[in-house]
Design a protein around this motif. Structure first.
Motif, PDB file in Angstrom:
ATOM      1  N   GLY A  88       5.554   7.009 -16.181  1.00 34.15           N
ATOM      2  CA  GLY A  88       4.588   7.554 -17.125  1.00 34.15           C
ATOM      3  C   GLY A  88       4.165   8.970 -16.785  1.00 34.15           C
ATOM      4  N   ALA A  89       4.275   9.324 -15.502  1.00 35.39           N
ATOM      5  CA  ALA A  89       3.930  10.676 -15.060  1.00 35.39           C
ATOM      6  C   ALA A  89       5.132  11.610 -15.080  1.00 35.39           C
ATOM      7  CB  ALA A  89       3.339  10.616 -13.647  1.00 35.39           C
ATOM      8  N   GLY A  90       6.247  11.149 -15.644  1.00 33.29           N
ATOM      9  CA  GLY A  90       7.442  11.982 -15.701  1.00 33.29           C
ATOM     10  C   GLY A  90       8.124  12.128 -14.353  1.00 33.29           C
ATOM     11  N   LEU A  91       8.015  11.098 -13.521  1.00 34.97           N
ATOM     12  CA  LEU A  91       8.573  11.126 -12.170  1.00 34.97           C
ATOM     13  C   LEU A  91       9.595  10.018 -12.008  1.00 34.97           C
ATOM     14  CD1 LEU A  91       5.154  11.523 -10.293  1.00 34.97           C
ATOM     15  CD2 LEU A  91       6.789  13.349 -10.784  1.00 34.97           C
ATOM     16  N   ARG A  92      10.394  10.139 -10.946  1.00 32.51           N
ATOM     17  CA  ARG A  92      11.319   9.065 -10.578  1.00 32.51           C
ATOM     18  C   ARG A  92      11.300   8.902  -9.055  1.00 32.51           C
ATOM     19  NH1 ARG A  92      16.451  11.397  -9.093  1.00 32.51           N
ATOM     20  NH2 ARG A  92      16.553  13.614  -9.603  1.00 32.51           N
ATOM     21  N   MET A  93      11.554   7.702  -8.617  1.00 29.72           N
ATOM     22  CA  MET A  93      11.513   7.414  -7.186  1.00 29.72           C
ATOM     23  C   MET A  93      12.740   8.001  -6.498  1.00 29.72           C
ATOM     24  SD  MET A  93       9.912   3.565  -7.013  1.00 29.72           S
ATOM     25  CE  MET A  93      11.287   2.762  -7.807  1.00 29.72           C
ATOM     26  N   THR A  94      12.534   8.538  -5.294  1.00 30.50           N
ATOM     27  CA  THR A  94      13.645   9.152  -4.568  1.00 30.50           C
ATOM     28  C   THR A  94      13.837   8.603  -3.162  1.00 30.50           C
ATOM     29  OG1 THR A  94      12.218  10.937  -3.752  1.00 30.50           O
ATOM     30  CG2 THR A  94      13.404  11.317  -5.831  1.00 30.50           C
ATOM     31  N   GLY A  95      12.795   8.255  -2.475  1.00 26.24           N
ATOM     32  CA  GLY A  95      12.907   7.841  -1.073  1.00 26.24           C
ATOM     33  C   GLY A  95      12.500   6.404  -0.875  1.00 26.24           C
ATOM     34  N   ARG A  96      12.268   6.042   0.372  1.00 25.31           N
ATOM     35  CA  ARG A  96      11.929   4.661   0.706  1.00 25.31           C
ATOM     36  C   ARG A  96      10.429   4.398   0.623  1.00 25.31           C
ATOM     37  NH1 ARG A  96      16.304   4.294   5.691  1.00 25.31           N
ATOM     38  NH2 ARG A  96      18.082   3.824   4.339  1.00 25.31           N
ATOM     39  N   HIS A  97      10.104   3.181   0.259  1.00 27.77           N
ATOM     40  CA  HIS A  97       8.718   2.737   0.215  1.00 27.77           C
ATOM     41  C   HIS A  97       8.096   2.900   1.595  1.00 27.77           C
ATOM     42  CE1 HIS A  97       5.210   0.311  -0.666  1.00 27.77           C
ATOM     43  NE2 HIS A  97       5.490  -0.435   0.389  1.00 27.77           N
ATOM     44  N   HIS A  98       6.900   3.483   1.628  1.00 30.46           N
ATOM     45  CA  HIS A  98       6.241   3.851   2.876  1.00 30.46           C
ATOM     46  C   HIS A  98       4.861   3.201   2.902  1.00 30.46           C
ATOM     47  CE1 HIS A  98       5.271   7.510   5.728  1.00 30.46           C
ATOM     48  NE2 HIS A  98       4.740   6.384   6.163  1.00 30.46           N
ATOM     49  N   GLU A  99       4.539   2.536   3.997  1.00 30.33           N
ATOM     50  CA  GLU A  99       3.225   1.926   4.169  1.00 30.33           C
ATOM     51  C   GLU A  99       2.564   2.485   5.417  1.00 30.33           C
ATOM     52  OE1 GLU A  99       3.253  -2.329   3.985  1.00 30.33           O
ATOM     53  OE2 GLU A  99       3.941  -2.327   1.899  1.00 30.33           O
ATOM     54  N   ILE A 100       1.235   2.687   5.341  1.00 32.32           N
ATOM     55  CA  ILE A 100       0.443   3.135   6.477  1.00 32.32           C
ATOM     56  C   ILE A 100      -0.666   2.115   6.685  1.00 32.32           C
ATOM     57  CG2 ILE A 100      -1.011   4.960   7.418  1.00 32.32           C
ATOM     58  CD1 ILE A 100       1.123   6.023   4.621  1.00 32.32           C
ATOM     59  N   TYR A 101      -0.734   1.549   7.865  1.00 31.10           N
ATOM     60  CA  TYR A 101      -1.639   0.433   8.135  1.00 31.10           C
ATOM     61  C   TYR A 101      -2.927   0.962   8.765  1.00 31.10           C
ATOM     62  CZ  TYR A 101       2.789  -1.699   7.221  1.00 31.10           C
ATOM     63  OH  TYR A 101       3.985  -2.026   6.631  1.00 31.10           O
ATOM     64  N   LEU A 102      -3.963   1.107   7.925  1.00 28.08           N
ATOM     65  CA  LEU A 102      -5.230   1.661   8.383  1.00 28.08           C
ATOM     66  C   LEU A 102      -6.078   0.623   9.107  1.00 28.08           C
ATOM     67  CD1 LEU A 102      -6.156   3.776   5.228  1.00 28.08           C
ATOM     68  CD2 LEU A 102      -4.929   4.507   7.285  1.00 28.08           C
ATOM     69  N   SER A 103      -5.741  -0.647   8.969  1.00 27.64           N
ATOM     70  CA  SER A 103      -6.478  -1.735   9.624  1.00 27.64           C
ATOM     71  C   SER A 103      -5.583  -2.414  10.650  1.00 27.64           C
ATOM     72  CB  SER A 103      -6.944  -2.775   8.599  1.00 27.64           C
ATOM     73  OG  SER A 103      -7.664  -2.183   7.549  1.00 27.64           O
ATOM     74  N   ASP A 104      -6.211  -3.001  11.654  1.00 30.22           N
ATOM     75  CA  ASP A 104      -5.492  -3.789  12.654  1.00 30.22           C
ATOM     76  C   ASP A 104      -5.497  -5.250  12.198  1.00 30.22           C
ATOM     77  OD1 ASP A 104      -4.576  -5.217  14.841  1.00 30.22           O
ATOM     78  OD2 ASP A 104      -5.706  -4.054  16.313  1.00 30.22           O
ATOM     79  N   PRO A 105      -4.337  -5.806  11.821  1.00 33.41           N
ATOM     80  CA  PRO A 105      -4.317  -7.186  11.313  1.00 33.41           C
ATOM     81  C   PRO A 105      -4.747  -8.220  12.342  1.00 33.41           C
ATOM     82  CG  PRO A 105      -2.089  -6.374  11.663  1.00 33.41           C
ATOM     83  CD  PRO A 105      -3.005  -5.192  11.827  1.00 33.41           C
ATOM     84  N   ARG A 106      -4.759  -7.844  13.617  1.00 35.84           N
ATOM     85  CA  ARG A 106      -5.216  -8.781  14.655  1.00 35.84           C
ATOM     86  C   ARG A 106      -6.727  -8.926  14.643  1.00 35.84           C
ATOM     87  NH1 ARG A 106      -2.815  -5.716  19.681  1.00 35.84           N
ATOM     88  NH2 ARG A 106      -3.945  -4.095  18.505  1.00 35.84           N
ATOM     89  N   ARG A 107      -7.427  -7.945  14.087  1.00 39.66           N
ATOM     90  CA  ARG A 107      -8.895  -7.933  14.128  1.00 39.66           C
ATOM     91  C   ARG A 107      -9.536  -7.917  12.750  1.00 39.66           C
ATOM     92  NH1 ARG A 107      -7.219  -4.141  18.083  1.00 39.66           N
ATOM     93  NH2 ARG A 107      -7.743  -4.767  20.217  1.00 39.66           N
TER      94      ARG A 107
END
Length: 210
Positions: A170-189
C-alpha cells in the motif's frame, strides 16, 4: 566512565505498537551466528546463544578496559527466513525456520578487538563449542518498515501479515531482505503477554529497479 545504552539512544530501536514506521537503517556491524530449526527446542539455537554472548561480553569489557568506552550489550537480534515464508508468518512451522542471531558491535570497536576477545574466551576452561562459528559482519538494510509487537512471539503472525500484505504494498514498497526481529525484553524475566519485539522488514520502492 559513562556507559552507553544503545537501546535508549539509537533511533533504530524505537517504534510504537500498532504503527508501521518507514525508516532508513544505517549499515551496522554485528557478531553473527547462523542456524536452523525451532528456537524453542533446537540444541543448535541454545549452542548459538552460548557462543554469542561470551564473545560479546569479552568485547565489551575490552572496550571499557582498553578504550575507556563502556556500554550495555545491545539487545539480541535475529534474521529469520524459510524457503516458504508462510512457514514463518501464518503456518508457524518452526522446524522449517532458518535464522541468524546477532548482537550489535559499536562503531568504535576495532575489528582486531573481536579476534582478541575470541582468543580470551577460547582460552577459558570450558569454551563454547561453537565459538569459532561466530563472525563479525556488517549488515546493510537501508530502507525498512518497522513496528513494535507487544505479546508472545507466537502471536506475531497477524501483525506480520498486515505488514507484508497490506502496509508495504500500500505504501508503494516491496520486500527485499530478511525478516528482522529485535528483542527488547528478556523472555526469561518477562511474561509472554508483555514481551516487546521490534519487527523490521527491509524494503525498496516498487519503482526502484536498481
Amino acid at each position: 566512565m559513562t556507559k552507553s545504552d544503545f537501546k535508549k539512544t539509537l533511533d533504530r530501536y524505537r517504534s510504537a505498537p500498532g504503527e508501521f514506521r518507514v525508516l532508513e537503517v544505517p549499515a551496522t556491524r554485528y557478531l553473527m551466528i547462523d542456524g536452523a530449526g525451532d528456537p524453542n527446542s533446537s540444541p543448535e539455537y541454545t549452542a548459538a546463544l552460548e557462543a554469542l554472548y561470551p564473545l560479546a561480553y569479552a568485547v565489551k569489557f575490552a572496550s571499557a578496559r582498553e578504550l575507556g568506552q563502556d556500554y550495555v550489550v545491545p539487545p539480541l537480534e535475529g534474521l529469520w527466513w524459510a524457503d516458504d515464508m508462510t512457514a514463518f508468518t501464518s503456518a508457524r512451522d518452526k522446524s522449517r525456520w532458518h535464522w541468524t542471531l546477532m548482537l550489535m558491535v559499536p562503531d568504535w570497536i576495532p575489528v582486531a578487538f573481536v579476534e582478541a576477545a575470541r582468543e580470551r574466551v577460547a582460552a577459558k576452561k570450558a569454551p563454547p563449542a561453537r565459538l569459532g562459528r561466530v563472525r563479525s559482519e556488517t549488515l546493510t538494510e537501508g530502507l525498512c518498515v518497522q513496528t513494535l509487537h507487544v505479546g508472545a512471539f507466537d502471536d506475531e503472525g497477524p501483525l506480520l501479515a498486515r505488514m507484508h500484505d497490506e502496509f508495504i504494498p500500500g505504501a508503494g514498497l516491496r520486500m527485499t531482505g530478511r525478516h528482522h526481529e529485535i528483542y527488547l525484553s528478556d523472555p526469561r524475566r518477562t511474561a509472554p503477554e508483555r514481551l516487546r519485539t521490534l519487527l523490521r522488514q527491509p524494503v525498496r520502492a516498487v519503482s526502484d529497479t536498481a
